[in-house]
Design a protein around this motif. Structure first.
Motif, PDB file in Angstrom:
ATOM      1  N   MET A 287       0.885  -1.123   0.060  1.00  0.00           N
ATOM      2  CA  MET A 287      -0.009  -0.081   0.093  1.00  0.00           C
ATOM      3  C   MET A 287       0.721   1.271  -0.026  1.00  0.00           C
ATOM      4  SD  MET A 287      -2.749  -1.506   0.004  1.00  0.00           S
ATOM      5  CE  MET A 287      -4.210  -0.284   0.620  1.00  0.00           C
ATOM      6  N   ALA A 288       0.170   2.295  -0.250  1.00  0.00           N
ATOM      7  CA  ALA A 288       0.741   3.588  -0.224  1.00  0.00           C
ATOM      8  C   ALA A 288       1.797   3.869   0.903  1.00  0.00           C
ATOM      9  CB  ALA A 288       0.022   4.703  -0.586  1.00  0.00           C
ATOM     10  N   ASP A 289       1.239   3.459   2.044  1.00  0.00           N
ATOM     11  CA  ASP A 289       1.945   3.803   3.363  1.00  0.00           C
ATOM     12  C   ASP A 289       3.075   2.853   3.502  1.00  0.00           C
ATOM     13  OD1 ASP A 289       0.678   1.436   4.347  1.00  0.00           O
ATOM     14  OD2 ASP A 289      -0.513   2.333   5.811  1.00  0.00           O
ATOM     15  N   GLY A 290       3.202   1.953   2.752  1.00  0.00           N
ATOM     16  CA  GLY A 290       4.418   0.944   2.910  1.00  0.00           C
ATOM     17  C   GLY A 290       4.018  -0.304   3.644  1.00  0.00           C
ATOM     18  N   SER A 291       2.735  -0.599   3.948  1.00  0.00           N
ATOM     19  CA  SER A 291       2.376  -1.726   4.534  1.00  0.00           C
ATOM     20  C   SER A 291       1.789  -2.805   3.608  1.00  0.00           C
ATOM     21  CB  SER A 291       1.329  -1.604   5.468  1.00  0.00           C
ATOM     22  OG  SER A 291       0.184  -0.862   4.909  1.00  0.00           O
ATOM     23  N   TRP A 292       1.933  -4.143   4.060  1.00  0.00           N
ATOM     24  CA  TRP A 292       1.597  -5.096   2.688  1.00  0.00           C
ATOM     25  C   TRP A 292       0.325  -5.504   3.419  1.00  0.00           C
ATOM     26  CZ3 TRP A 292       4.005  -6.641  -1.523  1.00  0.00           C
ATOM     27  CH2 TRP A 292       5.369  -6.040  -1.503  1.00  0.00           C
ATOM     28  N   VAL A 293      -0.720  -5.570   2.376  1.00  0.00           N
ATOM     29  CA  VAL A 293      -2.177  -6.223   2.686  1.00  0.00           C
ATOM     30  C   VAL A 293      -2.340  -7.324   1.956  1.00  0.00           C
ATOM     31  CG1 VAL A 293      -2.999  -4.160   3.394  1.00  0.00           C
ATOM     32  CG2 VAL A 293      -3.306  -4.745   1.067  1.00  0.00           C
ATOM     33  N   LYS A 294      -3.154  -8.400   2.273  1.00  0.00           N
ATOM     34  CA  LYS A 294      -3.432  -9.600   1.458  1.00  0.00           C
ATOM     35  C   LYS A 294      -4.342  -9.143   0.305  1.00  0.00           C
ATOM     36  CE  LYS A 294      -3.283 -12.616   5.550  1.00  0.00           C
ATOM     37  NZ  LYS A 294      -4.209 -13.523   6.346  1.00  0.00           N
ATOM     38  N   ALA A 295      -4.361  -9.840  -0.666  1.00  0.00           N
ATOM     39  CA  ALA A 295      -5.316  -9.772  -1.717  1.00  0.00           C
ATOM     40  C   ALA A 295      -5.752 -11.118  -1.862  1.00  0.00           C
ATOM     41  CB  ALA A 295      -4.638  -9.439  -2.862  1.00  0.00           C
ATOM     42  N   PRO A 296      -6.792 -11.601  -0.950  1.00  0.00           N
ATOM     43  CA  PRO A 296      -7.478 -12.840  -0.784  1.00  0.00           C
ATOM     44  C   PRO A 296      -8.030 -13.658  -2.073  1.00  0.00           C
ATOM     45  CG  PRO A 296      -8.752 -11.543   0.494  1.00  0.00           C
ATOM     46  CD  PRO A 296      -7.689 -10.692  -0.110  1.00  0.00           C
ATOM     47  N   PRO A 297      -7.801 -14.804  -2.297  1.00  0.00           N
ATOM     48  CA  PRO A 297      -8.487 -15.173  -3.559  1.00  0.00           C
ATOM     49  C   PRO A 297     -10.158 -15.085  -3.305  1.00  0.00           C
ATOM     50  CG  PRO A 297      -7.364 -17.073  -2.456  1.00  0.00           C
ATOM     51  CD  PRO A 297      -7.058 -15.794  -1.778  1.00  0.00           C
ATOM     52  N   ILE A 298     -10.793 -14.942  -4.352  1.00  0.00           N
ATOM     53  CA  ILE A 298     -12.255 -14.852  -4.377  1.00  0.00           C
ATOM     54  C   ILE A 298     -12.698 -15.660  -5.462  1.00  0.00           C
ATOM     55  CG2 ILE A 298     -14.473 -13.428  -4.429  1.00  0.00           C
ATOM     56  CD1 ILE A 298     -12.633 -11.136  -3.457  1.00  0.00           C
ATOM     57  N   PRO A 299     -13.532 -16.731  -5.118  1.00  0.00           N
ATOM     58  CA  PRO A 299     -13.743 -17.438  -6.182  1.00  0.00           C
ATOM     59  C   PRO A 299     -14.566 -16.938  -7.430  1.00  0.00           C
ATOM     60  CG  PRO A 299     -14.523 -18.611  -4.216  1.00  0.00           C
ATOM     61  CD  PRO A 299     -14.173 -17.117  -3.886  1.00  0.00           C
ATOM     62  N   GLY A 300     -14.290 -16.983  -8.648  1.00  0.00           N
ATOM     63  CA  GLY A 300     -15.027 -16.625  -9.785  1.00  0.00           C
ATOM     64  C   GLY A 300     -14.305 -15.106 -10.120  1.00  0.00           C
ATOM     65  N   THR A 301     -13.217 -14.627  -9.463  1.00  0.00           N
ATOM     66  CA  THR A 301     -12.589 -13.282  -9.972  1.00  0.00           C
ATOM     67  C   THR A 301     -11.313 -13.464 -10.107  1.00  0.00           C
ATOM     68  OG1 THR A 301     -11.779 -12.774  -7.861  1.00  0.00           O
ATOM     69  CG2 THR A 301     -14.415 -12.113  -7.875  1.00  0.00           C
ATOM     70  N   PHE A 302     -11.032 -12.441 -10.980  1.00  0.00           N
ATOM     71  CA  PHE A 302      -9.573 -12.403 -11.312  1.00  0.00           C
ATOM     72  C   PHE A 302      -9.149 -11.069 -10.586  1.00  0.00           C
ATOM     73  CE2 PHE A 302     -11.450 -14.541 -15.031  1.00  0.00           C
ATOM     74  CZ  PHE A 302     -10.424 -15.565 -15.197  1.00  0.00           C
ATOM     75  N   VAL A 303      -7.892 -11.191 -10.223  1.00  0.00           N
ATOM     76  CA  VAL A 303      -7.219  -9.580  -9.967  1.00  0.00           C
ATOM     77  C   VAL A 303      -6.753  -9.166 -11.171  1.00  0.00           C
ATOM     78  CG1 VAL A 303      -5.199  -8.728  -8.654  1.00  0.00           C
ATOM     79  CG2 VAL A 303      -6.306 -10.669  -7.549  1.00  0.00           C
ATOM     80  N   VAL A 304      -7.030  -7.565 -11.112  1.00  0.00           N
ATOM     81  CA  VAL A 304      -6.537  -6.935 -12.235  1.00  0.00           C
ATOM     82  C   VAL A 304      -5.471  -6.013 -11.539  1.00  0.00           C
ATOM     83  CG1 VAL A 304      -7.103  -5.161 -14.051  1.00  0.00           C
ATOM     84  CG2 VAL A 304      -8.811  -6.920 -13.340  1.00  0.00           C
ATOM     85  N   ASN A 305      -4.327  -5.914 -12.175  1.00  0.00           N
ATOM     86  CA  ASN A 305      -3.174  -5.328 -11.854  1.00  0.00           C
ATOM     87  C   ASN A 305      -2.592  -4.409 -12.793  1.00  0.00           C
ATOM     88  OD1 ASN A 305      -0.892  -4.930 -10.113  1.00  0.00           O
ATOM     89  ND2 ASN A 305       0.070  -7.008 -10.707  1.00  0.00           N
ATOM     90  N   ILE A 306      -2.488  -3.084 -12.377  1.00  0.00           N
ATOM     91  CA  ILE A 306      -1.943  -2.109 -13.188  1.00  0.00           C
ATOM     92  C   ILE A 306      -0.349  -2.355 -13.522  1.00  0.00           C
ATOM     93  CG2 ILE A 306      -1.446   0.353 -13.268  1.00  0.00           C
ATOM     94  CD1 ILE A 306      -4.320  -0.266 -13.984  1.00  0.00           C
ATOM     95  N   GLY A 307       0.074  -2.236 -14.677  1.00  0.00           N
ATOM     96  CA  GLY A 307       1.560  -2.259 -14.938  1.00  0.00           C
ATOM     97  C   GLY A 307       2.338  -1.021 -15.349  1.00  0.00           C
ATOM     98  N   ASP A 308       3.468  -1.319 -15.299  1.00  0.00           N
ATOM     99  CA  ASP A 308       4.237   0.113 -15.716  1.00  0.00           C
ATOM    100  C   ASP A 308       3.795   0.728 -16.856  1.00  0.00           C
ATOM    101  OD1 ASP A 308       5.720  -1.097 -13.344  1.00  0.00           O
ATOM    102  OD2 ASP A 308       7.587  -1.441 -14.505  1.00  0.00           O
ATOM    103  N   TYR A 309       3.506   0.152 -17.730  1.00  0.00           N
ATOM    104  CA  TYR A 309       3.422   0.861 -19.225  1.00  0.00           C
ATOM    105  C   TYR A 309       1.806   1.587 -18.814  1.00  0.00           C
ATOM    106  CZ  TYR A 309       6.788  -1.945 -21.379  1.00  0.00           C
ATOM    107  OH  TYR A 309       7.903  -2.766 -21.790  1.00  0.00           O
ATOM    108  N   LEU A 310       0.958   1.099 -18.383  1.00  0.00           N
ATOM    109  CA  LEU A 310      -0.519   2.101 -18.226  1.00  0.00           C
ATOM    110  C   LEU A 310       0.035   2.969 -17.401  1.00  0.00           C
ATOM    111  CD1 LEU A 310      -3.171   2.308 -18.818  1.00  0.00           C
ATOM    112  CD2 LEU A 310      -3.772   0.755 -17.084  1.00  0.00           C
ATOM    113  N   MET A 311       0.716   2.991 -16.183  1.00  0.00           N
ATOM    114  CA  MET A 311       1.263   4.104 -15.470  1.00  0.00           C
ATOM    115  C   MET A 311       1.969   5.294 -16.317  1.00  0.00           C
ATOM    116  SD  MET A 311       3.515   3.645 -12.302  1.00  0.00           S
ATOM    117  CE  MET A 311       4.542   5.037 -11.558  1.00  0.00           C
TER     118      MET A 311
END
Ligand SMILES: O=C(O)CCC(=O)C(=O)O
Ligand SMILES: [Fe+2]
Length: 348
Positions: A191-215
């Motif tokens: 996270m922006a404050d430097g802490s790690w948080v879980k991104a737990p699995p949720i059935p039926g979903t995908f994680v969408v992760n922004i990459g460097d090029y979109l940035m």
């Protein structure tokens, strides 16, 4: 820098997020409050395009990742791919070696990652990958690994060792990633404050992760996200990311709609083969990069290799990146080559 490692706390939740020298691990209750929101996309999305853009930007920026449902990809297909991954990785190393990435023209194939990162994000990769390319000859550049994290022996589950993290902290280099993970868990987001948080699995979903090029395209409106896999389980874990980016030779610039007089373009035009370097965003986020003790990238880099922030002990060293579509080799410069601006440190 705070070097708390919570070594006395043996609860699974605490172990799952043993902080690696950041000392900012959240309690479990706090973790669950901060889980990334599920954002319905496609025809189920509500509001105008602009409102949706804002909402997604909010989640991607503040919560680091969004999770997508109503995506239209059938569970059957996902499970079939998962089953194939299991079959593949459970073959002998000898069998897998036959299609090792080092033997492939396009750097696709089986590959063991055992990189060790030091400094602020001490970690050791413990992952096998099978990398494939959607179409090596034509764009857009879409490729992916199947990821396999072998379950750990019982005695290392309780260990507070910084080793065998799973996959060390990194951002994805492409525009965005659609990531399927199994139900084992372990994915974490910085996270922006430097802490790690879980991104737990949720059935039926995908994680969408922004990459460097979109940035880069969005002039930092969408920030690429540091994430890692923190494995503390005897069970095997599998994940299937799908990286979506550009043709290697295409130049891309900050989109004009993301610039104004007050907000000029922060990035020069670049191409995947040349400038998709992993370090600009490190400065952008203000996180300290870590050194790679053992070079995980002894293989020639393909265009879509992870953008691990690898300003190594010799920051001036140049990296060769090879475009998949024509075999040309381009030089990737590190952040330090591009600018003299000192890197910021966490907790500055
Ligand atoms: O295994 C995961 O959940 C994440 C994988 C990942 O970040 C990657 O392959 O870039
Ligand atoms: Fe990733």
């Amino acid at each position: 820098m705070n070097t708390t490692t919570h070594s006395k706390d043996k609860t699974p939740a605490a172990q799952d997020c043993i902080d690696l020298k950041l000392g900012l691990c959240r309690s479990d209750a706090s973790l669950s409050q901060h889980r990334p929101e599920v954002v319905p996309l496609g025809k189920h999305a509500k509001g105008t395009e602009h409102q949706r853009d804002d909402k997604i930007a909010h989640h991607l920026y503040h919560d680091a990742k969004a999770q997508d449902k109503n995506h239209g990809i059938s569970e059957e297909i996902v499970q079939a791919a998962h089953a194939q991954a299991k079959v593949f990785f459970h073959q002998s190393a000898e069998e897998k070696e036959k299609i090792a990435r080092s033997k492939s023209k396009y750097f696709n194939g089986w590959h063991l990652r055992r990189g060790v990162a030091s400094k602020s994000m001490n970690s050791k990769d413990n992952i096998e990958q099978f990398t494939y390319c959607y179409n090596p000859n034509y764009g857009p550049e879409v490729d992916s690994p199947f990821n396999y994290y072998p379950g750990l022996p019982e005695d290392s589950i309780t260990a507070t060792s910084l080793e065998d993290v799973g996959l060390g902290a990194h951002t994805d280099i492409q525009s965005f990633t659609i990531l399927w993970q199994d139900m084992i868990g372990g994915l974490q987001v910085l996270m922006a404050d430097g802490s790690w948080v879980k991104a737990p699995p949720i059935p039926g979903t995908f994680v969408v992760n922004i990459g460097d090029y979109l940035m880069r395209l969005s002039n930092d409106r969408f920030k690429s996200t540091f994430h890692r896999v923190f494995m503390r389980t005897t069970s095997d874990r599998y994940s299937m990311p799908f990286f979506i980016g550009f043709n290697c030779n295409e130049e891309f610039s900050v989109l004009p709609s993301y610039t104004s007089e007050d907000m000029p373009a922060k990035y020069e035009p670049t191409s995947c083969g040349e400038g998709g370097n992993s370090s600009d965003h490190v400065y952008g986020h203000g996180y300290e990069v870590y050194e790679v003790k053992e070079d995980t990238n002894s293989d020639p880099l393909g265009c879509s290799v992870h953008s691990r922030p690898e300003v190594a002990s010799n920051p001036k060293r140049e990296k060769k990146r090879t475009c998949r579509d024509n075999g040309n080799t381009a030089t990737m410069k590190t952040f330090s080559d591009l600018t003299n601006i000192p890197r910021k440190k966490i907790n500055d």
